[in-house]
Design a protein around this motif. Structure first.
Motif, PDB file in Angstrom:
ATOM      1  N   HIS A 603     -34.706 -52.169   3.546  1.00  0.00           N
ATOM      2  CA  HIS A 603     -34.775 -52.887   4.831  1.00  0.00           C
ATOM      3  C   HIS A 603     -35.857 -53.978   4.713  1.00  0.00           C
ATOM      4  O   HIS A 603     -36.958 -53.860   5.254  1.00  0.00           O
ATOM      5  CB  HIS A 603     -35.114 -51.901   5.944  1.00  0.00           C
ATOM      6  CG  HIS A 603     -34.819 -52.418   7.320  1.00  0.00           C
ATOM      7  ND1 HIS A 603     -34.455 -53.731   7.569  1.00  0.00           N
ATOM      8  CD2 HIS A 603     -34.822 -51.823   8.535  1.00  0.00           C
ATOM      9  CE1 HIS A 603     -34.267 -53.902   8.855  1.00  0.00           C
ATOM     10  NE2 HIS A 603     -34.484 -52.751   9.471  1.00  0.00           N
ATOM     11  N   CYS A 606     -37.460 -55.673   8.009  1.00  0.00           N
ATOM     12  CA  CYS A 606     -38.489 -54.906   8.716  1.00  0.00           C
ATOM     13  C   CYS A 606     -39.818 -54.965   7.968  1.00  0.00           C
ATOM     14  O   CYS A 606     -40.876 -55.148   8.572  1.00  0.00           O
ATOM     15  CB  CYS A 606     -38.027 -53.460   8.872  1.00  0.00           C
ATOM     16  SG  CYS A 606     -39.126 -52.447   9.864  1.00  0.00           S
ATOM     17  N   LEU A 772     -38.282 -48.890  11.156  1.00  0.00           N
ATOM     18  CA  LEU A 772     -38.115 -48.521   9.755  1.00  0.00           C
ATOM     19  C   LEU A 772     -37.702 -47.059   9.610  1.00  0.00           C
ATOM     20  O   LEU A 772     -36.792 -46.736   8.840  1.00  0.00           O
ATOM     21  CB  LEU A 772     -39.437 -48.771   9.015  1.00  0.00           C
ATOM     22  CG  LEU A 772     -39.479 -48.404   7.538  1.00  0.00           C
ATOM     23  CD1 LEU A 772     -38.492 -49.236   6.757  1.00  0.00           C
ATOM     24  CD2 LEU A 772     -40.893 -48.595   6.986  1.00  0.00           C
ATOM     25  N   TRP A 775     -34.143 -46.599  10.661  1.00  0.00           N
ATOM     26  CA  TRP A 775     -33.214 -47.107   9.655  1.00  0.00           C
ATOM     27  C   TRP A 775     -32.949 -46.051   8.579  1.00  0.00           C
ATOM     28  O   TRP A 775     -31.812 -45.882   8.131  1.00  0.00           O
ATOM     29  CB  TRP A 775     -33.801 -48.366   9.028  1.00  0.00           C
ATOM     30  CG  TRP A 775     -33.112 -48.852   7.794  1.00  0.00           C
ATOM     31  CD1 TRP A 775     -33.436 -48.582   6.502  1.00  0.00           C
ATOM     32  CD2 TRP A 775     -31.969 -49.702   7.729  1.00  0.00           C
ATOM     33  NE1 TRP A 775     -32.590 -49.202   5.637  1.00  0.00           N
ATOM     34  CE2 TRP A 775     -31.667 -49.908   6.362  1.00  0.00           C
ATOM     35  CE3 TRP A 775     -31.167 -50.319   8.688  1.00  0.00           C
ATOM     36  CZ2 TRP A 775     -30.610 -50.690   5.942  1.00  0.00           C
ATOM     37  CZ3 TRP A 775     -30.099 -51.093   8.252  1.00  0.00           C
ATOM     38  CH2 TRP A 775     -29.829 -51.279   6.903  1.00  0.00           C
ATOM     39  N   GLU A 776     -33.977 -45.341   8.175  1.00  0.00           N
ATOM     40  CA  GLU A 776     -33.833 -44.364   7.108  1.00  0.00           C
ATOM     41  C   GLU A 776     -33.360 -43.009   7.619  1.00  0.00           C
ATOM     42  O   GLU A 776     -32.911 -42.174   6.824  1.00  0.00           O
ATOM     43  CB  GLU A 776     -35.163 -44.206   6.372  1.00  0.00           C
ATOM     44  CG  GLU A 776     -35.599 -45.491   5.691  1.00  0.00           C
ATOM     45  CD  GLU A 776     -36.891 -45.327   4.935  1.00  0.00           C
ATOM     46  OE1 GLU A 776     -37.552 -44.283   5.121  1.00  0.00           O
ATOM     47  OE2 GLU A 776     -37.246 -46.239   4.172  1.00  0.00           O
TER      48      GLU A 776
END
Length: 787
Positions: A603, A606, A772, A775-776
């Protein structure tokens, strides 16, 4: 008006010098006297040495390259004579040669004082000496063989120096001078654009001017990088120049950067506090600062530019600082803009100049630096040891498998990677891919040229000239970079720049295969020694950077409370924060180039937002330190109570420390358990009922949290604006005291702006870390405070 030199001009100038240096090597090794050619038995390494030294170089860089060649030759040639004498040339087998190369490479790579270029040249010489002993067998001269390797290396260094002298000396001193003047011109344009934006009558005009200023800012950053790159070469030309012009130009840049921050934070244009009086004052200041920048543009670039004396026009200070009395929160940004203009005119505000204290601090700092350097010299760090092991294993395996595959061409598996080692991590797969493609491209070009000039072998070398120019552009491209460009030019040089190496197509195929063997060994050892992915390292480094940021807030609190040695600690922490941010930037760049395989895509958006926020906070800290120091000293002189201002600053810093503390702890906790799923299970076991987004109370939500943060930020600005009213209402004194009081009022509003935006920056970092983690872990609720 555009002050950065066009990239094609830089590439053409660099390629011209490279062509000249390679032509000197080619004419000497191909058409020189027989007695000379008999000594230069390794023309391939002459080309390699030339390429390593001459790329984007100046005369000072070439002189430094000659010193590196001398250091490398001393490290390799003398010990190799002793080893060849003890073992005997006929006693070298494939395994023994690989073992000796591995041990010698380890000893070369281990010292931290040796420059990387010297190590690369020494690695190449080591491979040629011991692989040559295997290939030539008993015919290898114990003394003459190492001397021939050293002579071929020396030819490449000499050609590099000659290329820097024609048609005129390409001096680093002159290049740095030009870059400094361009940088001063660039800063002048940026300053003018920002002042015009400050006085703009509408939002669109201001936005366009700020955008133009940002373009100049990017060009200025490239110029500053060029100055820093050429500074060491300049010292080889003029060793008595100890000052670094890059540091002085960086100081010139900080107030302009602050002006840009202030304008970015402005909500609308025209600025509400702008009137005819302030407009006239700003124009007067603009003329004075423009004159200072013009003086810097035409002065010697290695002397600090001083502001010219302007008699009768210093009244602008008291005029605009009287306007820094306001209760409107939106006026903080314009006040900070004016503060940065004053900072640009007079430098960092400082009243007390205690020379004795400064000398003591400087002495203590030099002693500490001396002790730390001594410790570095006496003890080898883990990083240096790891680099030595990497070089040793890689070259040993490459030489072993290269000799097993093809004894006659066993040089190239080791040489391919010997000249490309870097300390620390790198984008392994990207570098290996670029080198493989470059080697193939250069070899194919050489084969085609040999086919077209089959009957004109003496004219093959001419076809190298356009290829060197092309690869110079290739080396500056994002697709191939330095590794691919160097591999491409060397691939063609080894075919077109030499004679008596067999059929070109057979040699090219054998070399490509040997290069592939070397690159496979390189990738395998890199993965073995650096198994962690760049994405993981970026997360870890982000946590370290946040902890360093927290330490900066803590030390500023000590500085505000006037604790001893806090100024020196603060200076060290500032440098550490910038170093951590740069390391984070390197990991982000590496992670962007790293293949994803079966992992989630990186990412990058970010992480780049986080990096921008951290750099902005670091810049604001720089201004805050000057402001706090000035305010504490001025309060003592004017008899104003410092404790109330001090308490407000400490409260704000404590909030910032708490926020960065729980963010870094959150990241560390995620790294420890590797997954948010386990954290979620633990929270459910403990019956913790938190907000799904931020871990607040059950009734809270994201908008409520952000709204409370925004209210806290507004309170910071209001409190400092109230302090300005209190200071302005103090008893009037003489002219000097009134001037100090006016500057103090302006400094208070500037500090309010900085603390205001520091808190906003910390809130932005919090939101970006939440994004972040989402996202993960898309299926798991992110609860930062609970973590």
């Amino acid at each position: 008006m555009y002050t950065l030199q066009a990239p094609w001009q830089v590439c053409l100038a660099s390629s011209f010098r490279t062509v000249l240096a390679c032509s000197i090597v080619g004419c000497t090794t191909l058409y020189g006297p027989e007695s000379v050619r008999r000594i230069l038995t390794f023309p391939a390494f002459s080309y390699v040495t030339t390429i390593l030294i001459v790329q984007d170089a100046t005369l000072g860089d070439a002189l430094r390259g000659c010193w590196h060649v001398l250091c490398a030759s001393i490290q390799v040639i003398l010990p190799s004579m002793l080893i060849l004498r003890l073992i005997g040339p006929s006693g070298f087998t494939h395994g023994l040669a690989a073992l000796v190369v591995a041990l010698t490479s380890f000893l070369i790579a281990l010292p931290g004082s040796t420059h990387l270029t010297a190590k690369r040249i020494a690695f190449g010489q080591t491979v040629i000496v011991y692989v040559g002993a295997v290939i030539q067998g008993a015919e290898t001269g114990v003394i003459t063989h190492p001397i021939h390797v050293a002579s071929s290396t020396a030819l490449g260094a000499l050609a590099s120096i000659l290329a820097m002298l024609f048609p005129y000396p390409h001096l680093a001193y002159r290049e740095v001078g030009k870059a400094c003047r361009r940088y001063a011109e660039n800063a002048s344009h940026r300053f003018n654009l920002l002042v015009e934006a400050f006085c703009a009558k509408e939002n669109m005009a201001a936005f366009n001017l700020i955008t133009d200023a940002r373009l100049f800012s990017k060009a200025g950053a490239k110029l500053l990088g060029s100055i820093k790159d050429k500074h060491e070469g300049m010292l080889w030309e003029k060793p008595w120049l100890s000052s670094d012009p890059g540091e002085k130009l960086q100081e010139m840049n900080m107030p302009i950067q602050g002006m840009e921050l202030a304008l970015t934070a402005c909500s609308s244009f025209p600025i509400k506090m702008m009137d005819e009086e302030l407009l006239g004052v700003v124009q007067i200041a603009k003329k004075q600062i423009a004159l200072k920048l013009e003086q810097a543009m035409f002065s010697v670039p290695f002397d600090a530019a001083t502001a010219p004396e302007m008699k009768g026009e210093h009244t602008y200070k008291s005029s605009w600082t009287r306007k820094a009395i306001s209760t409107n929160h939106e006026d903080l940004s314009p006040f900070f803009f004016l503060y940065c203009m004053e900072l640009h005119q007079d430098g960092p505000a400082c009243i007390v100049n205690n020379d004795a204290e400064a000398k003591i601090q400087e002495s203590n700092q030099s002693k500490k630096q001396g002790k730390s350097r001594m410790k570095q010299m006496l003890s080898f760090s883990c990083e240096k040891l790891l680099f030595a092991i990497k070089c040793s294993l890689t070259l040993g395996l490459a030489v072993l498998f290269g000799l097993i595959y093809n004894k006659e061409n066993g040089y190239w598996s080791g040489l391919t990677i010997a000249i490309s080692f870097v300390t620390g991590r790198q984008a392994t797969f990207t570098v290996a891919n670029a080198r493989a493609q470059g080697t193939a491209m250069g070899s194919v070009y050489g084969i085609l040229c040999c086919f077209m000039f089959k009957n004109l072998t003496d004219f093959r070398f001419i076809l190298l000239l356009p290829w060197i120019i092309f690869t110079s552009f290739l080396r500056h491209s994002r697709m191939y970079g330095e590794s691919g460009g160097i591999a491409a030019v060397i691939g063609a040089l080894l075919i077109l720049g030499r004679k008596n190496y067999g059929t070109p197509s057979e040699f090219a195929i054998a070399r490509i295969a040997e290069a592939a063997i070397g690159l496979i060994c390189f990738i395998a050892v890199e993965i073995l020694l650096y198994p962690a992915r760049s994405v993981t390292l970026a997360k870890t480094q982000l946590s370290r950077t946040l902890r360093e940021l927290q330490d900066c807030f803590r030390i500023i609190g000590l500085y505000t409370n006037q604790k001893e040695n806090s100024r020196e600690l603060l200076r060290v922490k500032q440098k550490n924060l910038k170093c951590h941010a740069r390391e984070l930037q390197n990991f982000i760049t590496e992670a962007e180039l790293e293949p994803n395989f079966w992992f989630l895509p990186f990412h990058s958006g970010c992480y780049n937002k986080l990096l921008r926020s951290i750099y902005e906070v670091a810049d604001l800290l720089h201004f805050s330190i000057h402001q706090i120091g000035f305010l504490s000293q001025t309060c003592q002189i004017l008899g104003i109570t410092w404790e109330e201002i001090q308490k407000q600053i400490c409260n704000d810093l404590e909030h910032l420390m708490d926020k960065t503390d729980y963010l870094s702890k959150c990241l560390d906790e995620v790294f420890l358990v590797k997954s948010l799923a386990e954290i979620e299970k633990q929270l459910q076991k403990d019956n913790v009922s938190h907000d799904l987004e931020l871990g607040k109370s059950p009734n809270g939500d994201l908008s409520t949290h952000l709204g409370s943060e925004e209210n806290n930020i507004l309170e910071i600005g209001k409190s400092f604006l109230q302090q300005t009213i209190r200071v302005s209402n103090t008893t009037k004194g003489n002219e000097v005291e009134e001037m100090l009081k006016s500057q103090m009022v302006l400094c208070l509003t500037g500090l309010g702006f900085c603390l205001n935006n520091l808190k906003r920056g910390a809130t932005d970092i919090e939101k970006e870390i939440t994004e972040l983690l989402k996202w993960e872990n898309p299926t798991i609720p992110v609860q930062l405070q609970s973590i």
